[in-house]
Design a protein around this motif. Structure first.
Motif, PDB file in Angstrom:
ATOM      1  N   VAL A 237      76.249 -12.743 -25.968  1.00  0.00           N
ATOM      2  CA  VAL A 237      77.692 -12.599 -26.163  1.00  0.00           C
ATOM      3  C   VAL A 237      77.922 -11.407 -27.075  1.00  0.00           C
ATOM      4  CG1 VAL A 237      79.813 -13.723 -26.927  1.00  0.00           C
ATOM      5  CG2 VAL A 237      77.955 -15.111 -25.989  1.00  0.00           C
ATOM      6  N   LEU A 238      78.378 -10.322 -26.523  1.00  0.00           N
ATOM      7  CA  LEU A 238      78.597  -9.121 -27.318  1.00  0.00           C
ATOM      8  C   LEU A 238      79.981  -9.233 -27.947  1.00  0.00           C
ATOM      9  CD1 LEU A 238      76.974  -6.444 -25.011  1.00  0.00           C
ATOM     10  CD2 LEU A 238      75.955  -7.843 -26.809  1.00  0.00           C
ATOM     11  N   THR A 239      79.981  -9.251 -29.269  1.00  0.00           N
ATOM     12  CA  THR A 239      81.176  -9.678 -29.992  1.00  0.00           C
ATOM     13  C   THR A 239      81.752  -8.566 -30.844  1.00  0.00           C
ATOM     14  OG1 THR A 239      80.106 -11.845 -30.102  1.00  0.00           O
ATOM     15  CG2 THR A 239      82.048 -11.533 -31.477  1.00  0.00           C
ATOM     16  N   GLU A 240      83.018  -8.396 -30.730  1.00  0.00           N
ATOM     17  CA  GLU A 240      83.803  -7.461 -31.529  1.00  0.00           C
ATOM     18  C   GLU A 240      83.427  -6.007 -31.269  1.00  0.00           C
ATOM     19  OE1 GLU A 240      84.816  -8.821 -35.614  1.00  0.00           O
ATOM     20  OE2 GLU A 240      85.072  -6.680 -36.044  1.00  0.00           O
ATOM     21  N   ALA A 241      83.079  -5.687 -30.046  1.00  0.00           N
ATOM     22  CA  ALA A 241      82.773  -4.288 -29.738  1.00  0.00           C
ATOM     23  C   ALA A 241      83.679  -3.728 -28.660  1.00  0.00           C
ATOM     24  CB  ALA A 241      81.312  -4.146 -29.321  1.00  0.00           C
ATOM     25  N   GLY A 242      84.651  -4.511 -28.225  1.00  0.00           N
ATOM     26  CA  GLY A 242      85.474  -4.055 -27.107  1.00  0.00           C
ATOM     27  C   GLY A 242      84.750  -4.278 -25.794  1.00  0.00           C
TER      28      GLY A 242
ATOM     29  N   ASP B 279      89.266 -19.529 -29.445  1.00  0.00           N
ATOM     30  CA  ASP B 279      89.116 -18.286 -30.202  1.00  0.00           C
ATOM     31  C   ASP B 279      87.632 -18.083 -30.494  1.00  0.00           C
ATOM     32  OD1 ASP B 279      90.611 -17.010 -33.307  1.00  0.00           O
ATOM     33  OD2 ASP B 279      89.128 -16.166 -31.937  1.00  0.00           O
ATOM     34  N   CYS B 280      87.054 -17.089 -29.869  1.00  0.00           N
ATOM     35  CA  CYS B 280      85.592 -16.920 -29.928  1.00  0.00           C
ATOM     36  C   CYS B 280      85.115 -16.010 -31.053  1.00  0.00           C
ATOM     37  CB  CYS B 280      85.071 -16.406 -28.583  1.00  0.00           C
ATOM     38  SG  CYS B 280      85.308 -17.619 -27.281  1.00  0.00           S
ATOM     39  N   ASP B 281      85.968 -15.758 -32.022  1.00  0.00           N
ATOM     40  CA  ASP B 281      85.497 -14.924 -33.133  1.00  0.00           C
ATOM     41  C   ASP B 281      86.392 -15.106 -34.344  1.00  0.00           C
ATOM     42  OD1 ASP B 281      84.965 -11.365 -33.765  1.00  0.00           O
ATOM     43  OD2 ASP B 281      83.754 -13.092 -34.355  1.00  0.00           O
TER      44      ASP B 281
ATOM     45  N   VAL C  10      75.422 -11.409 -19.551  1.00  0.00           N
ATOM     46  CA  VAL C  10      76.200 -10.899 -20.686  1.00  0.00           C
ATOM     47  C   VAL C  10      77.668 -11.299 -20.619  1.00  0.00           C
ATOM     48  CG1 VAL C  10      76.718  -8.844 -22.047  1.00  0.00           C
ATOM     49  CG2 VAL C  10      74.619  -8.926 -20.728  1.00  0.00           C
ATOM     50  N   TRP C  11      78.165 -11.734 -21.778  1.00  0.00           N
ATOM     51  CA  TRP C  11      79.594 -12.012 -21.957  1.00  0.00           C
ATOM     52  C   TRP C  11      80.137 -11.065 -23.032  1.00  0.00           C
ATOM     53  CZ3 TRP C  11      76.256 -15.319 -19.946  1.00  0.00           C
ATOM     54  CH2 TRP C  11      76.682 -16.298 -19.033  1.00  0.00           C
ATOM     55  N   PHE C  12      81.459 -10.941 -23.070  1.00  0.00           N
ATOM     56  CA  PHE C  12      82.075 -10.030 -24.026  1.00  0.00           C
ATOM     57  C   PHE C  12      83.308 -10.679 -24.634  1.00  0.00           C
ATOM     58  CE2 PHE C  12      79.764  -6.284 -22.601  1.00  0.00           C
ATOM     59  CZ  PHE C  12      79.383  -6.655 -21.321  1.00  0.00           C
ATOM     60  N   THR C  13      83.433 -10.592 -25.948  1.00  0.00           N
ATOM     61  CA  THR C  13      84.714 -11.021 -26.502  1.00  0.00           C
ATOM     62  C   THR C  13      85.697  -9.856 -26.388  1.00  0.00           C
ATOM     63  OG1 THR C  13      84.142 -10.352 -28.754  1.00  0.00           O
ATOM     64  CG2 THR C  13      83.627 -12.618 -28.129  1.00  0.00           C
ATOM     65  N   THR C  14      86.937 -10.193 -26.296  1.00  0.00           N
ATOM     66  CA  THR C  14      87.936  -9.187 -25.957  1.00  0.00           C
ATOM     67  C   THR C  14      88.311  -8.283 -27.111  1.00  0.00           C
ATOM     68  OG1 THR C  14      89.580 -10.888 -26.429  1.00  0.00           O
ATOM     69  CG2 THR C  14      89.058 -10.465 -24.113  1.00  0.00           C
ATOM     70  N   GLN C  15      88.267  -8.790 -28.322  1.00  0.00           N
ATOM     71  CA  GLN C  15      88.778  -8.011 -29.437  1.00  0.00           C
ATOM     72  C   GLN C  15      87.722  -7.040 -29.937  1.00  0.00           C
ATOM     73  OE1 GLN C  15      87.732  -8.069 -32.750  1.00  0.00           O
ATOM     74  NE2 GLN C  15      89.446  -6.990 -33.664  1.00  0.00           N
TER      75      GLN C  15
ATOM     76  N   LEU D 257      84.853 -12.511 -19.821  1.00  0.00           N
ATOM     77  CA  LEU D 257      85.621 -12.140 -21.000  1.00  0.00           C
ATOM     78  C   LEU D 257      86.011 -13.378 -21.787  1.00  0.00           C
ATOM     79  CD1 LEU D 257      87.922  -9.322 -19.659  1.00  0.00           C
ATOM     80  CD2 LEU D 257      85.736  -9.154 -20.825  1.00  0.00           C
ATOM     81  N   LEU D 258      85.855 -13.287 -23.096  1.00  0.00           N
ATOM     82  CA  LEU D 258      86.140 -14.409 -23.978  1.00  0.00           C
ATOM     83  C   LEU D 258      87.161 -13.956 -24.998  1.00  0.00           C
ATOM     84  CD1 LEU D 258      82.386 -15.199 -24.694  1.00  0.00           C
ATOM     85  CD2 LEU D 258      83.846 -16.400 -23.052  1.00  0.00           C
ATOM     86  N   PHE D 259      88.263 -14.653 -25.053  1.00  0.00           N
ATOM     87  CA  PHE D 259      89.292 -14.233 -25.986  1.00  0.00           C
ATOM     88  C   PHE D 259      88.838 -14.415 -27.432  1.00  0.00           C
ATOM     89  CE2 PHE D 259      93.269 -12.870 -27.354  1.00  0.00           C
ATOM     90  CZ  PHE D 259      93.561 -13.593 -28.509  1.00  0.00           C
TER      91      PHE D 259
END
Lengths: 368, 342, 135
Positions: free
Chosen positions: A250-255, A22-24, A292-297, A321-323
């Motif tokens: 890691v771009l987080t919580e932006a979709g 869980d990345c966030d 660049v990586w992205f979290t999914t949520q 993509l990182l869950f």
């Protein structure tokens, strides 16, 4: 999800593979608790004068249960969603069989404060997270730093980086300057030197306006995705990745979905305007794919889930993509429910664990 | 073929002198005010600028009408964006620009239509200008450049939209606008390319605002054109917008349907810029299909240049879709006569 | 199967109780003098639906209009905020999943929209001063 397999010859169990990261996750150190952990001088200051930086909730109250899952409030006085390790363990880590979770603390992601105060609060917050990581081996940490003061931020990185449980740095998605700016480069240099990715997390408190103030939380919530578009554009246009070829973002919580048309626009504009910004030394979509990586949520949910899978493959994002659950926020994504069923097993496993394990260098065997 | 975005601009303030009072002529002279041709938005030598916007009917005829032979053209004059905040100056300059548009262009060629220039700092002045000239069917929409002080769904604009809709006018949200705030919510942009791309995000802010603030619930006949704002960002924005609305709709209970329904019903977007991946026909087709060709309206955005992607995308459209994009979508949206059958 | 939830006097208006019936958890709600029962599991992502707040419907034709309306109240999921008519289990927004329905007469409501899922609601009666759930 986590399955013990037996090897055919010996019948002994083979080590279980990490299958859910869980990345966030958002732990909360309440202000009274934080104040206990800083020097008297700054405790007094906070007591008398408080903090200067506004909280986004002052402008856009979270009109969804104040922003949290209603069931995430700990019992007893003084509790706040994310402040109780025990509840986090039961409600999240145990409930979903999470192998590793990354603590992304949001408390100091709006921090225009005096330098020493900012530095002390960051130190206190990091030390508190270490206590949690000590008690719960499934937890990993995103290091907070006084980001508006690069010299002090570098000091904090040097102080903490020896602990391998710090897996990344965390920045807000809006700060005094756009994040690709040279101002922050010393921080990226230090972080990258220690192999730490930079997580940029939705936390905007609107220090800048493009066309003024929206009225509603609905607008502000959607605008989180737009602000991240602007930050990513800025990182590319200021040549931050050219300067730091090993930097990982890691771009987080932006979709996620927005990155596709954005990279198309960047590529198209760059073709025409190459001369304008020499620091963009190659096709922007390549830069994105490398760095660049992205979290999914919060994961986008088109009517036709196939559109989502299509979009992921068009952008070459399968390995990026990182869950993330975003526990304990209201728009929490359940590990068992959130990903569209149309995603194949291989991609699902990458998103749920494989990509994170690779990015963060996680051991393949989960902690005991 | 209908061209929904062609630029024009007076080369100097002198061209507007017949339409400005003695006071304003004295004012602009004393204050050293000169027209800069929107140089910040369209730097004269930038590859995307192309050249100066035509400043006369003759130039327009030579550079646009004769080479491209559109059956209708919508002229966009962004000159007011250079005006400072003195509200009386803005009102005076807006009227002067509209009078100039009428005399220099609209009166001289039946093919020409225009966006009505209105004050960007005072809604009542904007409404007055709509009342003055909005009855003239050659002004097809109210021009609202997107870089503003407040997102356009805000209540302060509702009476402007009502005045426009009453007269059958659309609202044209056009890229750029008056410099003031930073172009992005993350800060100032050091490069032009970043500034150029900021338009797409700002347009998204306005889309969110117009729907969330119930503009289309209050004024169901209102139509909004996204001009020079791109469109490839629409699907991902709407997926997000629909999803977030489901969670917090009680905050905006007048939004009775999912936001994407409002957007499909009330918005159209011009095709310049088209930022779709060259050489990736599959992705281009898919995006256009997801957006829906029915919301696209052709524009050259003369003199501006956005690269070969638009032309390449048109090649991938079926004949019927191409015809719709080139003509009938705009004809329907702006209530123009349909094209004569050939 | 009938389950006694509580004596009527122990079930004041505008309160709720969670009842386990076999593998299912069911939330029983008293709103005024009416009783409703829904499954404690939001079909969207599995949240404990019955922990959510209960709201009135809203009627709003124009921006700025906020009229609370009559009718069976809405149970709002404590996670993503999707809303369910407690009497029928239908969610309020277009296209949303709804809680599954068992043998309860569906009450049409003007704002309700058919969704793709069938929702479970359960019948609750008061019998000799006891609140009885049929599940």
């Amino acid at each position: 999800m986590s399955v013990t397999q037996t090897t055919p010859q010996t019948g002994a169990p083979t080590p279980r593979q990490v299958s859910l990261v869980d990345c966030d996750i958002h732990p909360t150190l309440t202000m009274p608790e934080l104040q206990k952990r800083i020097s008297e001088r700054w405790r007094r200051h906070l007591d008398r004068f408080g903090r200067r930086t506004p909280m986004i909730t002052e402008f856009y109250p979270r009109t969804a249960n104040a922003g949290f899952r209603l069931d995430s409030w700990p019992e007893g006085p003084g509790g706040f969603p994310g402040s109780d390790l025990g509840l986090l363990q039961t409600q999240l880590l145990d409930e979903f069989d999470i192998d590793y979770g990354i603590l992304n603390s949001l408390g100091l992601l709006n921090c225009h404060e005096m330098p020493e105060l900012a530095a002390e609060m960051a130190r206190a917050l990091n030390d508190w997270m270490v206590e949690w990581m000590d008690e719960e081996p499934r937890l990993l940490g995103a290091m907070v730093v006084p980001y508006e003061y690069p010299e002090l931020a570098v000091k904090e990185i040097e102080r903490c980086a020896g602990d391998p449980r710090w897996v990344q740095l965390i920045f807000p998605d809006s700060a005094e300057d756009p994040l690709g700016s040279r101002k922050y480069w010393p921080i990226y240099e230090a972080a990258t030197g220690h192999g730490l990715p930079i997580a940029v997390h939705t936390a905007g408190y609107w220090p800048h306006l493009d066309t003024g103030w929206p009225s509603y939380y609905l607008e502000e919530h959607v605008a989180n995705s737009m602000r991240m578009q602007s930050q990513l554009t800025n990182f590319i246009c200021e040549g931050t990745f050219t300067q730091f070829p090993d930097m990982r973002l890691v771009l987080t919580e932006a979709g996620v979905a927005w990155v596709v048309p954005l990279t198309w626009a960047l590529d198209s504009a760059w073709e025409q305007l190459k001369e304008d910004s020499p620091p963009i030394d190659r096709r922007p979509s390549e830069i994105v794919r490398e760095h660049v990586w992205f979290t999914t949520q919060p994961i986008e949910e088109p009517d036709t889930p196939e559109e989502f899978a299509q979009m992921i493959s068009q952008a070459g994002l399968e390995d990026r993509l990182l869950f993330a659950t975003d526990y304990p926020h209201w728009d929490f994504d359940s590990p068992t429910q959130a990903l569209p069923r149309s995603i194949g097993d291989e991609l699902r496993q990458k998103i749920l664990a494989g990509n994170a394990a690779e990015l963060y260098g996680l051991p393949l065997a989960p902690p005991e | 073929m209908i061209d929904c975005d062609v630029h024009c601009a007076p080369a100097t303030l002198e061209a507007l002198e017949p339409y400005l009072s003695d006071y304003w002529r004295e004012y602009t002279t004393t204050a050293g005010i000169r027209l800069l041709g929107m140089a910040s938005a369209y730097p004269p030598n930038a590859p995307t600028t192309g050249g100066p916007a035509p400043g006369s009917y003759e130039a327009l005829r030579e550079q646009v009408l004769e080479p491209f032979d559109p059956r209708l053209v919508i002229l966009n004059c962004l000159t007011l964006c250079e005006a400072h905040r003195n509200p009386h100056y803005q009102a005076a300059l807006a009227s002067a620009l509209n009078n100039w548009l009428l005399e220099e262009f609209l009166a001289r060629d039946e093919r020409l239509r225009a966006s009505l220039v209105v004050s960007t700092v005072d809604t009542d002045d904007a409404v007055k200008e709509v009342e003055r000239l909005g009855g003239d069917p050659r002004f097809v929409q109210v021009l609202m450049p997107i870089r503003a002080d407040t997102p356009f769904g805000n209540r302060r604009f509702h009476r402007l939209f009502a005045a426009a809709a009453e007269r059958g006018m659309a609202v044209g949200l056009h890229a750029w606008g008056r410099a003031g705030h930073s172009p992005t919510t993350t800060g100032y942009t050091l490069s032009y390319v970043e500034d150029y791309l900021a338009n797409q995000v700002i347009a998204q802010t306005h889309v969110l605002s117009l729907v969330s603030e119930g503009v289309f619930d209050a004024i169901p006949e209102l139509r909004v054109a996204l001009v020079e704002c791109g469109f490839a960002w629409l699907p991902s924005l709407l997926w997000r917008f629909d999803k977030d609305w489901k969670g917090v709709w009680r905050e905006v209970p007048w939004v009775k349907e999912r936001p994407s329904s409002y957007v499909r019903r009330h918005f159209r977007a011009t095709t310049a810029p088209t930022h779709l991946p060259l050489g990736n026909d599959g992705a281009t087709r898919e995006l256009i299909e997801t957006v829906g060709t029915e919301i696209l309206m052709h524009a050259s955005d003369f003199p501006h240049r956005h690269g070969p992607s638009a032309a390449a995308s048109y090649e991938l459209l079926g004949e019927e879709a191409r015809e719709a994009v080139l003509d009938s979508n705009a004809a329907e949206f702006y209530a123009f006569e349909p094209a004569a059958v050939r | 199967m009938k389950v006694v939830v509580a004596p009527l006097e122990d079930f004041p208006p505008d309160t709720r109780k969670l009842v386990r019936v076999g593998a299912r958890e069911i939330g029983v709600f008293r709103v005024g003098d009416s009783f409703y029962a829904v499954r404690n599991r939001c079909p969207h992502q599995g949240a404990p639906l019955c922990v959510g707040r209960v709201f009135s419907r809203i009627v709003s034709e124009q921006p700025g209009q906020f009229e609370l309306a009559d009718g069976p109240p809405l149970l709002v999921c404590p996670w993503h905020g999707w809303q369910y008519d407690v009497s029928t289990g239908q969610s309020y927004s277009p296209g949303d999943p709804r809680v599954k329905s068992y043998g309860v007469s569906v009450e049409p409501g003007s704002e309700l929209v058919e969704g793709p899922y069938v929702v479970e609601t359960y019948s609750v009666t008061v019998s000799e001063q006891y609140v009885v759930l049929e599940a």
